[in-house]
Motif scaffolding. Sequence first.
Motif, PDB file in Angstrom:
ATOM      1  N   LEU A 192      63.480  13.944 -41.438  1.00 30.07           N
ATOM      2  CA  LEU A 192      62.202  14.337 -40.843  1.00 30.07           C
ATOM      3  C   LEU A 192      61.961  13.511 -39.586  1.00 30.07           C
ATOM      4  O   LEU A 192      61.514  12.364 -39.645  1.00 30.07           O
ATOM      5  CB  LEU A 192      61.060  14.120 -41.827  1.00 30.07           C
ATOM      6  CG  LEU A 192      59.688  14.586 -41.329  1.00 30.07           C
ATOM      7  CD1 LEU A 192      59.623  16.108 -41.291  1.00 30.07           C
ATOM      8  CD2 LEU A 192      58.577  14.042 -42.224  1.00 30.07           C
ATOM      9  N   GLY A 193      62.288  14.076 -38.440  1.00 33.80           N
ATOM     10  CA  GLY A 193      61.986  13.435 -37.177  1.00 33.80           C
ATOM     11  C   GLY A 193      62.692  12.111 -36.961  1.00 33.80           C
ATOM     12  O   GLY A 193      63.631  11.741 -37.656  1.00 33.80           O
ATOM     13  N   MET A 194      62.187  11.391 -35.986  1.00 33.88           N
ATOM     14  CA  MET A 194      62.771  10.103 -35.585  1.00 33.88           C
ATOM     15  C   MET A 194      61.640   9.100 -35.379  1.00 33.88           C
ATOM     16  O   MET A 194      60.654   9.385 -34.696  1.00 33.88           O
ATOM     17  CB  MET A 194      63.568  10.276 -34.290  1.00 33.88           C
ATOM     18  CG  MET A 194      64.145   8.985 -33.738  1.00 33.88           C
ATOM     19  SD  MET A 194      64.996   9.271 -32.168  1.00 33.88           S
ATOM     20  CE  MET A 194      66.370  10.281 -32.713  1.00 33.88           C
ATOM     21  N   GLU A 205      63.673  10.099 -42.614  1.00 36.98           N
ATOM     22  CA  GLU A 205      64.085  10.149 -44.015  1.00 36.98           C
ATOM     23  C   GLU A 205      64.285  11.594 -44.476  1.00 36.98           C
ATOM     24  O   GLU A 205      63.723  12.534 -43.903  1.00 36.98           O
ATOM     25  CB  GLU A 205      63.034   9.485 -44.909  1.00 36.98           C
ATOM     26  CG  GLU A 205      62.834   8.002 -44.641  1.00 36.98           C
ATOM     27  CD  GLU A 205      61.803   7.389 -45.579  1.00 36.98           C
ATOM     28  OE1 GLU A 205      61.469   8.052 -46.594  1.00 36.98           O
ATOM     29  OE2 GLU A 205      61.340   6.277 -45.304  1.00 36.98           O
ATOM     30  N   VAL A 206      65.068  11.758 -45.540  1.00 37.37           N
ATOM     31  CA  VAL A 206      65.239  13.045 -46.208  1.00 37.37           C
ATOM     32  C   VAL A 206      64.190  13.153 -47.312  1.00 37.37           C
ATOM     33  O   VAL A 206      64.045  12.238 -48.128  1.00 37.37           O
ATOM     34  CB  VAL A 206      66.652  13.175 -46.811  1.00 37.37           C
ATOM     35  CG1 VAL A 206      66.785  14.473 -47.600  1.00 37.37           C
ATOM     36  CG2 VAL A 206      67.712  13.105 -45.722  1.00 37.37           C
ATOM     37  N   ARG A 207      63.416  14.243 -47.305  1.00 39.68           N
ATOM     38  CA  ARG A 207      62.360  14.458 -48.307  1.00 39.68           C
ATOM     39  C   ARG A 207      61.470  13.221 -48.491  1.00 39.68           C
ATOM     40  O   ARG A 207      61.321  12.702 -49.599  1.00 39.68           O
ATOM     41  CB  ARG A 207      62.953  14.844 -49.663  1.00 39.68           C
ATOM     42  CG  ARG A 207      63.657  16.185 -49.720  1.00 39.68           C
ATOM     43  CD  ARG A 207      64.211  16.423 -51.123  1.00 39.68           C
ATOM     44  NE  ARG A 207      64.826  17.715 -51.275  1.00 39.68           N
ATOM     45  CZ  ARG A 207      64.204  18.834 -51.678  1.00 39.68           C
ATOM     46  NH1 ARG A 207      62.922  18.771 -51.977  1.00 39.68           N
ATOM     47  NH2 ARG A 207      64.849  19.971 -51.795  1.00 39.68           N
ATOM     48  N   PRO A 208      60.860  12.696 -47.453  1.00 46.70           N
ATOM     49  CA  PRO A 208      60.049  11.485 -47.629  1.00 46.70           C
ATOM     50  C   PRO A 208      58.872  11.732 -48.572  1.00 46.70           C
ATOM     51  O   PRO A 208      58.180  12.747 -48.456  1.00 46.70           O
ATOM     52  CB  PRO A 208      59.556  11.183 -46.210  1.00 46.70           C
ATOM     53  CG  PRO A 208      59.604  12.503 -45.509  1.00 46.70           C
ATOM     54  CD  PRO A 208      60.797  13.217 -46.068  1.00 46.70           C
ATOM     55  N   PHE A 264      59.621  21.991 -39.124  1.00 47.87           N
ATOM     56  CA  PHE A 264      60.311  23.117 -38.489  1.00 47.87           C
ATOM     57  C   PHE A 264      61.075  22.621 -37.265  1.00 47.87           C
ATOM     58  O   PHE A 264      61.206  21.427 -37.043  1.00 47.87           O
ATOM     59  CB  PHE A 264      59.320  24.225 -38.128  1.00 47.87           C
ATOM     60  CG  PHE A 264      58.162  23.785 -37.261  1.00 47.87           C
ATOM     61  CD1 PHE A 264      58.167  24.015 -35.891  1.00 47.87           C
ATOM     62  CD2 PHE A 264      57.057  23.138 -37.811  1.00 47.87           C
ATOM     63  CE1 PHE A 264      57.114  23.618 -35.084  1.00 47.87           C
ATOM     64  CE2 PHE A 264      55.984  22.732 -37.020  1.00 47.87           C
ATOM     65  CZ  PHE A 264      56.022  22.967 -35.658  1.00 47.87           C
ATOM     66  N   ASP A 265      61.585  23.563 -36.485  1.00 50.85           N
ATOM     67  CA  ASP A 265      62.415  23.255 -35.309  1.00 50.85           C
ATOM     68  C   ASP A 265      63.616  22.412 -35.727  1.00 50.85           C
ATOM     69  O   ASP A 265      63.844  21.310 -35.218  1.00 50.85           O
ATOM     70  CB  ASP A 265      61.586  22.536 -34.241  1.00 50.85           C
ATOM     71  CG  ASP A 265      62.339  22.420 -32.903  1.00 50.85           C
ATOM     72  OD1 ASP A 265      63.287  23.215 -32.692  1.00 50.85           O
ATOM     73  OD2 ASP A 265      61.986  21.553 -32.094  1.00 50.85           O
ATOM     74  N   LEU A 266      64.402  22.948 -36.666  1.00 49.79           N
ATOM     75  CA  LEU A 266      65.592  22.255 -37.149  1.00 49.79           C
ATOM     76  C   LEU A 266      66.660  22.239 -36.066  1.00 49.79           C
ATOM     77  O   LEU A 266      67.002  23.271 -35.493  1.00 49.79           O
ATOM     78  CB  LEU A 266      66.122  22.965 -38.398  1.00 49.79           C
ATOM     79  CG  LEU A 266      67.394  22.407 -39.029  1.00 49.79           C
ATOM     80  CD1 LEU A 266      67.164  20.977 -39.513  1.00 49.79           C
ATOM     81  CD2 LEU A 266      67.842  23.293 -40.184  1.00 49.79           C
ATOM     82  N   GLY A 267      67.190  21.055 -35.776  1.00 50.28           N
ATOM     83  CA  GLY A 267      68.218  20.940 -34.747  1.00 50.28           C
ATOM     84  C   GLY A 267      68.684  19.499 -34.624  1.00 50.28           C
ATOM     85  O   GLY A 267      68.355  18.644 -35.448  1.00 50.28           O
ATOM     86  N   TYR A 275      64.415  17.801 -38.595  1.00 49.53           N
ATOM     87  CA  TYR A 275      63.273  18.652 -38.265  1.00 49.53           C
ATOM     88  C   TYR A 275      62.544  17.941 -37.126  1.00 49.53           C
ATOM     89  O   TYR A 275      61.970  16.858 -37.323  1.00 49.53           O
ATOM     90  CB  TYR A 275      62.364  18.827 -39.476  1.00 49.53           C
ATOM     91  CG  TYR A 275      63.000  19.642 -40.576  1.00 49.53           C
ATOM     92  CD1 TYR A 275      63.158  21.021 -40.447  1.00 49.53           C
ATOM     93  CD2 TYR A 275      63.454  19.029 -41.737  1.00 49.53           C
ATOM     94  CE1 TYR A 275      63.753  21.769 -41.449  1.00 49.53           C
ATOM     95  CE2 TYR A 275      64.047  19.773 -42.745  1.00 49.53           C
ATOM     96  CZ  TYR A 275      64.195  21.138 -42.594  1.00 49.53           C
ATOM     97  OH  TYR A 275      64.785  21.875 -43.588  1.00 49.53           O
ATOM     98  N   ARG A 276      62.548  18.578 -35.972  1.00 46.02           N
ATOM     99  CA  ARG A 276      62.017  17.906 -34.791  1.00 46.02           C
ATOM    100  C   ARG A 276      60.509  18.046 -34.650  1.00 46.02           C
ATOM    101  O   ARG A 276      59.912  17.424 -33.775  1.00 46.02           O
ATOM    102  CB  ARG A 276      62.738  18.437 -33.546  1.00 46.02           C
ATOM    103  CG  ARG A 276      64.230  18.094 -33.560  1.00 46.02           C
ATOM    104  CD  ARG A 276      64.995  18.689 -32.408  1.00 46.02           C
ATOM    105  NE  ARG A 276      65.083  20.146 -32.485  1.00 46.02           N
ATOM    106  CZ  ARG A 276      65.911  20.892 -31.744  1.00 46.02           C
ATOM    107  NH1 ARG A 276      66.702  20.302 -30.855  1.00 46.02           N
ATOM    108  NH2 ARG A 276      65.952  22.201 -31.887  1.00 46.02           N
ATOM    109  N   SER A 277      59.908  18.858 -35.496  1.00 45.43           N
ATOM    110  CA  SER A 277      58.455  19.023 -35.478  1.00 45.43           C
ATOM    111  C   SER A 277      57.954  19.185 -36.911  1.00 45.43           C
ATOM    112  O   SER A 277      58.666  19.721 -37.765  1.00 45.43           O
ATOM    113  CB  SER A 277      58.059  20.263 -34.663  1.00 45.43           C
ATOM    114  OG  SER A 277      58.498  20.166 -33.323  1.00 45.43           O
ATOM    115  N   PHE A 278      56.736  18.726 -37.162  1.00 49.12           N
ATOM    116  CA  PHE A 278      56.124  18.963 -38.469  1.00 49.12           C
ATOM    117  C   PHE A 278      54.612  18.870 -38.336  1.00 49.12           C
ATOM    118  O   PHE A 278      54.075  18.314 -37.370  1.00 49.12           O
ATOM    119  CB  PHE A 278      56.645  17.981 -39.524  1.00 49.12           C
ATOM    120  CG  PHE A 278      56.314  16.538 -39.274  1.00 49.12           C
ATOM    121  CD1 PHE A 278      55.159  15.965 -39.789  1.00 49.12           C
ATOM    122  CD2 PHE A 278      57.180  15.728 -38.533  1.00 49.12           C
ATOM    123  CE1 PHE A 278      54.863  14.629 -39.566  1.00 49.12           C
ATOM    124  CE2 PHE A 278      56.890  14.390 -38.315  1.00 49.12           C
ATOM    125  CZ  PHE A 278      55.721  13.836 -38.831  1.00 49.12           C
TER     126      PHE A 278
END
Length: 299
Positions: A192-194, A205-208, A264-267, A275-278
Amino acid sequence: MPEQSTFEVSTTDPLPSPPSAAAISLVDPATFAWGEGGLQGFFFTTPSGLWRCAILADSAQGGSDDLMAGCQPSSSMPMNVAGAPSVPDHYSRDATAPNAILVNATEDARFASLSQALFWRNDTTPVLSYGQTLSTIGFSCNVQESGVSCRSDRSGKGFTFSTDGYQFEYIEARGAATPVSTVTSGGVDPVLGMATDTYQVGYGEVRPPEISNGGASLSGIVTDIVWDSWGGPTAIGTGTTAHVTPETPSPGAAPQERASIVAFDLGACDGISMYRSFVWFFPQDQSLEAAKANAVHTC
């Protein structure tokens, strides 16, 4: 019939025998009953708040679709279901994206473009919790963490869907399901993002289980997150955060309530799948599309 998408149920392990009636967690249909303006039925929303569904005793449509079960998005936008086929527009008959999935008493399940929100009710809609089954007037629907499933008990025909895909089969609810992770083609789950700040939580993290933007405001923190899906084009979950409203504008005084979370915006970003946006939001207050105006963009 349109070709189905690649949404699959794992068959690696032998399938358990069908559950007995006692093993199925049935709810009281009266809790979900509602009617207005000729529309009568049993309405529910999913725990994520993304889908509104109903078993309709009278859809006011006439014909074979007078009794049916189906779902539509909680916004007025087309269904965000991977692989969903184009369908005839309800006015022009031109090919268009569907805004509903449904099954009537006798015919095959299908996607459709409806002229109105048949599977919505115009007040607070009760939630059908994970693992529960609503069964009434010859139809059954359940919500599992891997998707929503409905069928005609008379014909046995039905559907199961999530944002990750669909199949025209009913899957029995066997209690609370284990979240399904859809691994990316590279074999690594996206994060999830950076993180851009030392005090941020959940970023990268994955599934934070918790997200914090790094500030002191309670409106920037989501806790007790349960992810319904992860790894597909969109990840969906629910968590607890401050429900700020005009009546309670201070996050410190706002009640802590369950909110929907959509990534969303997976890339790729700096070579990392993410996911570059949430965004998190309260579906009873606004649609997902409206909430995206306030999304967090991390790359």
